[in-house]
Scaffold this motif. Sequence first.
Motif, PDB file in Angstrom:
ATOM      1  N   ALA A 200      65.698  35.747  24.258  1.00 34.38           N
ATOM      2  CA  ALA A 200      67.087  35.568  24.682  1.00 34.38           C
ATOM      3  C   ALA A 200      67.916  35.077  23.503  1.00 34.38           C
ATOM      4  O   ALA A 200      67.395  34.475  22.558  1.00 34.38           O
ATOM      5  N   HIS A 201      69.208  35.325  23.588  1.00 37.58           N
ATOM      6  CA  HIS A 201      70.096  34.864  22.505  1.00 37.58           C
ATOM      7  C   HIS A 201      70.026  33.345  22.345  1.00 37.58           C
ATOM      8  O   HIS A 201      70.129  32.837  21.223  1.00 37.58           O
ATOM      9  N   TRP A 202      69.856  32.609  23.433  1.00 38.66           N
ATOM     10  CA  TRP A 202      69.796  31.142  23.305  1.00 38.66           C
ATOM     11  C   TRP A 202      68.587  30.707  22.489  1.00 38.66           C
ATOM     12  O   TRP A 202      68.638  29.707  21.779  1.00 38.66           O
ATOM     13  N   GLU A 203      67.500  31.470  22.560  1.00 37.29           N
ATOM     14  CA  GLU A 203      66.319  31.119  21.767  1.00 37.29           C
ATOM     15  C   GLU A 203      66.583  31.313  20.279  1.00 37.29           C
ATOM     16  O   GLU A 203      66.083  30.558  19.437  1.00 37.29           O
ATOM     17  N   VAL A 204      67.373  32.346  19.964  1.00 34.83           N
ATOM     18  CA  VAL A 204      67.718  32.606  18.558  1.00 34.83           C
ATOM     19  C   VAL A 204      68.573  31.457  18.022  1.00 34.83           C
ATOM     20  O   VAL A 204      68.321  30.930  16.929  1.00 34.83           O
ATOM     21  N   VAL A 205      69.573  31.051  18.802  1.00 31.61           N
ATOM     22  CA  VAL A 205      70.450  29.955  18.372  1.00 31.61           C
ATOM     23  C   VAL A 205      69.644  28.669  18.219  1.00 31.61           C
ATOM     24  O   VAL A 205      69.829  27.913  17.256  1.00 31.61           O
ATOM     25  N   GLU A 206      68.739  28.430  19.135  1.00 32.59           N
ATOM     26  CA  GLU A 206      67.908  27.229  19.070  1.00 32.59           C
ATOM     27  C   GLU A 206      67.071  27.221  17.790  1.00 32.59           C
ATOM     28  O   GLU A 206      66.916  26.200  17.123  1.00 32.59           O
ATOM     29  N   ARG A 207      66.572  28.397  17.424  1.00 31.75           N
ATOM     30  CA  ARG A 207      65.742  28.500  16.219  1.00 31.75           C
ATOM     31  C   ARG A 207      66.580  28.264  14.956  1.00 31.75           C
ATOM     32  O   ARG A 207      66.123  27.622  14.004  1.00 31.75           O
ATOM     33  N   ILE A 208      67.825  28.780  14.952  1.00 33.06           N
ATOM     34  CA  ILE A 208      68.714  28.543  13.807  1.00 33.06           C
ATOM     35  C   ILE A 208      68.912  27.037  13.607  1.00 33.06           C
ATOM     36  O   ILE A 208      68.820  26.522  12.480  1.00 33.06           O
ATOM     37  N   LEU A 209      69.156  26.317  14.701  1.00 35.47           N
ATOM     38  CA  LEU A 209      69.374  24.870  14.604  1.00 35.47           C
ATOM     39  C   LEU A 209      68.101  24.143  14.198  1.00 35.47           C
ATOM     40  O   LEU A 209      68.144  23.143  13.475  1.00 35.47           O
ATOM     41  N   PHE A 210      66.968  24.636  14.646  1.00 35.39           N
ATOM     42  CA  PHE A 210      65.675  24.041  14.289  1.00 35.39           C
ATOM     43  C   PHE A 210      65.450  24.142  12.775  1.00 35.39           C
ATOM     44  O   PHE A 210      65.097  23.162  12.115  1.00 35.39           O
ATOM     45  N   VAL A 229      77.664  26.509  15.886  1.00 40.23           N
ATOM     46  CA  VAL A 229      76.872  27.712  15.627  1.00 40.23           C
ATOM     47  C   VAL A 229      77.133  28.795  16.673  1.00 40.23           C
ATOM     48  O   VAL A 229      77.045  29.989  16.382  1.00 40.23           O
ATOM     49  N   GLY A 230      77.487  28.388  17.906  1.00 37.19           N
ATOM     50  CA  GLY A 230      77.642  29.349  18.992  1.00 37.19           C
ATOM     51  C   GLY A 230      78.656  30.458  18.727  1.00 37.19           C
ATOM     52  O   GLY A 230      78.323  31.643  18.833  1.00 37.19           O
ATOM     53  N   PRO A 231      79.914  30.115  18.379  1.00 36.69           N
ATOM     54  CA  PRO A 231      80.890  31.182  18.120  1.00 36.69           C
ATOM     55  C   PRO A 231      80.523  32.065  16.922  1.00 36.69           C
ATOM     56  O   PRO A 231      80.821  33.259  16.919  1.00 36.69           O
ATOM     57  N   LEU A 232      79.891  31.478  15.905  1.00 32.60           N
ATOM     58  CA  LEU A 232      79.442  32.287  14.759  1.00 32.60           C
ATOM     59  C   LEU A 232      78.423  33.320  15.219  1.00 32.60           C
ATOM     60  O   LEU A 232      78.550  34.520  14.938  1.00 32.60           O
ATOM     61  N   TYR A 233      77.397  32.845  15.925  1.00 34.09           N
ATOM     62  CA  TYR A 233      76.330  33.750  16.346  1.00 34.09           C
ATOM     63  C   TYR A 233      76.875  34.806  17.308  1.00 34.09           C
ATOM     64  O   TYR A 233      76.551  35.991  17.192  1.00 34.09           O
ATOM     65  N   TYR A 234      77.707  34.392  18.245  1.00 38.96           N
ATOM     66  CA  TYR A 234      78.271  35.346  19.204  1.00 38.96           C
ATOM     67  C   TYR A 234      79.035  36.445  18.470  1.00 38.96           C
ATOM     68  O   TYR A 234      78.895  37.639  18.780  1.00 38.96           O
ATOM     69  N   THR A 235      79.840  36.055  17.489  1.00 36.20           N
ATOM     70  CA  THR A 235      80.634  37.032  16.737  1.00 36.20           C
ATOM     71  C   THR A 235      79.738  38.022  16.003  1.00 36.20           C
ATOM     72  O   THR A 235      79.972  39.231  16.024  1.00 36.20           O
ATOM     73  N   PHE A 236      78.686  37.519  15.368  1.00 37.61           N
ATOM     74  CA  PHE A 236      77.808  38.406  14.590  1.00 37.61           C
ATOM     75  C   PHE A 236      76.913  39.252  15.496  1.00 37.61           C
ATOM     76  O   PHE A 236      76.626  40.409  15.196  1.00 37.61           O
ATOM     77  N   ALA A 237      76.457  38.672  16.602  1.00 35.36           N
ATOM     78  CA  ALA A 237      75.504  39.367  17.481  1.00 35.36           C
ATOM     79  C   ALA A 237      76.185  40.394  18.383  1.00 35.36           C
ATOM     80  O   ALA A 237      75.504  41.193  19.033  1.00 35.36           O
ATOM     81  N   THR A 238      77.521  40.373  18.455  1.00 35.73           N
ATOM     82  CA  THR A 238      78.236  41.357  19.269  1.00 35.73           C
ATOM     83  C   THR A 238      79.023  42.331  18.396  1.00 35.73           C
ATOM     84  O   THR A 238      79.834  43.103  18.899  1.00 35.73           O
ATOM     85  N   ASP A 239      78.756  42.323  17.101  1.00 34.13           N
ATOM     86  CA  ASP A 239      79.447  43.242  16.197  1.00 34.13           C
ATOM     87  C   ASP A 239      79.079  44.686  16.550  1.00 34.13           C
ATOM     88  O   ASP A 239      77.946  44.961  16.941  1.00 34.13           O
ATOM     89  N   PRO A 240      80.043  45.612  16.430  1.00 32.07           N
ATOM     90  CA  PRO A 240      79.712  47.005  16.757  1.00 32.07           C
ATOM     91  C   PRO A 240      78.673  47.626  15.835  1.00 32.07           C
ATOM     92  O   PRO A 240      77.998  48.586  16.211  1.00 32.07           O
ATOM     93  N   SER A 241      78.534  47.115  14.634  1.00 37.24           N
ATOM     94  CA  SER A 241      77.564  47.680  13.675  1.00 37.24           C
ATOM     95  C   SER A 241      76.157  47.191  13.986  1.00 37.24           C
ATOM     96  O   SER A 241      75.898  45.993  14.016  1.00 37.24           O
ATOM     97  N   SER A 242      75.235  48.128  14.192  1.00 39.36           N
ATOM     98  CA  SER A 242      73.849  47.732  14.498  1.00 39.36           C
ATOM     99  C   SER A 242      73.226  47.026  13.297  1.00 39.36           C
ATOM    100  O   SER A 242      72.388  46.149  13.452  1.00 39.36           O
TER     101      SER A 242
END
Length: 394
Positions: A200-210, A229-242
């Motif tokens: 899940a995306h929350w696990e990724v964010v948790e790992r970044i903080l870890f 970290v949340g708005p940064l990750y959301y912005t990058f993880a929802t970018d149209p570019s794969s």
Amino acid sequence: MGPLHRPPIADFQDVLKEPTIALEKLRELSFSGIPCEGGLRCLCWKILLNYLPLERASWTAILAKQRELYAQFLREMIIQPGIAKANMGVSREDVTFEDHVSRSPPRGRRLRGGERGGLWSGRLCPDISFFQRATEYPCLLILDPQNEFETLRKRVEQTTLKSQTVARNRSGVTNMSSPNKNSASSSVSKYEVLPNGCEAHWEVVERILFIYAKLNPGIAYVQGMNEIVGPLYYTFATDPSSEWKEHAEADTFFCFTNLMAEIRDNFIKSLDDSQCGITYKMEKVYSTLKDKDVELYLKLQEQNIKPQFFAFRWLTLLLSQEFLLPDVIRIWDSLFADDNRFDFLLLVCCAMLILIREQLLEGDFTVNMRLLQDYPITDVCQILQKAKELQDSQ
């Protein structure tokens, strides 16, 4: 920098296609709002946060190098210690996380006043389920079954991170908000862990903080970093570019690290009263208000409403708890584009006060505290425009 009308996409494209990016021009455009289309925000933020250099030709090599460096951090700080622990049957704590970030599920509204649901609140998530959903690009290094992933997942989840709490102890007053606004905050449950092979995306964010906490033991993890970290990750993880989405974790980590290098003094309690600390910045909000609207300043002084009662959270968390995520992201366009790094944030805070001046002048202490801790204006463009006017009048 002219009025705050969002520039055309073509203006950004013209700047971004140059062999060397004209930083001042990019700042000027971004200050007025970066278009959502075409992955422009993702790219502009990476440049504004000094993750990508101004020379386009070096981007590919630098991104490859940084992403491999992040993979190395994962191997050294999560995978190898986890394998050792699994093989030896040893109980060890690498980092202690207290008040960690994944404890509160999303709810379909933003948190109000004194609620503290953290990143997983509906406020940060316009699509309520985003952080619960599986990422399209789970970390293959972590998910390799040879790495005893289940053990590692539990370890990152259950380890106790030692944290100062931004929300408590330093805010100066118990947050005041009406009970009906807080009622949903009592239903706190943990996120469900997805089946093996999914993340899940929350696990990724948790790992970044870890990883950040491991690499920065002097500051470690302070509650509230998840709101950065949340708005940064959301912005990058929802970018149209794969391609951008696939590397959202590593790119978020480095942009978060660069951003924290600029604002980390706000999180360090021992620096509160120094010139780089949060107390100085809060007092600057009031001294600016005194200069721009002395009547309102005197009213707040008369009621003994100290800036730490509300401006502490506004400044430390870059307003991420005050508005819905799309509005936070729009505010951050201007903040990241500020060449005097976050001086504009002080003006935004001042503008927020001036825009509700009539209500504040009429209200008593309790009414005004509720206004300030549950800010009523939701049109952030109005707030940014007012802050820009304050800037131009300096």
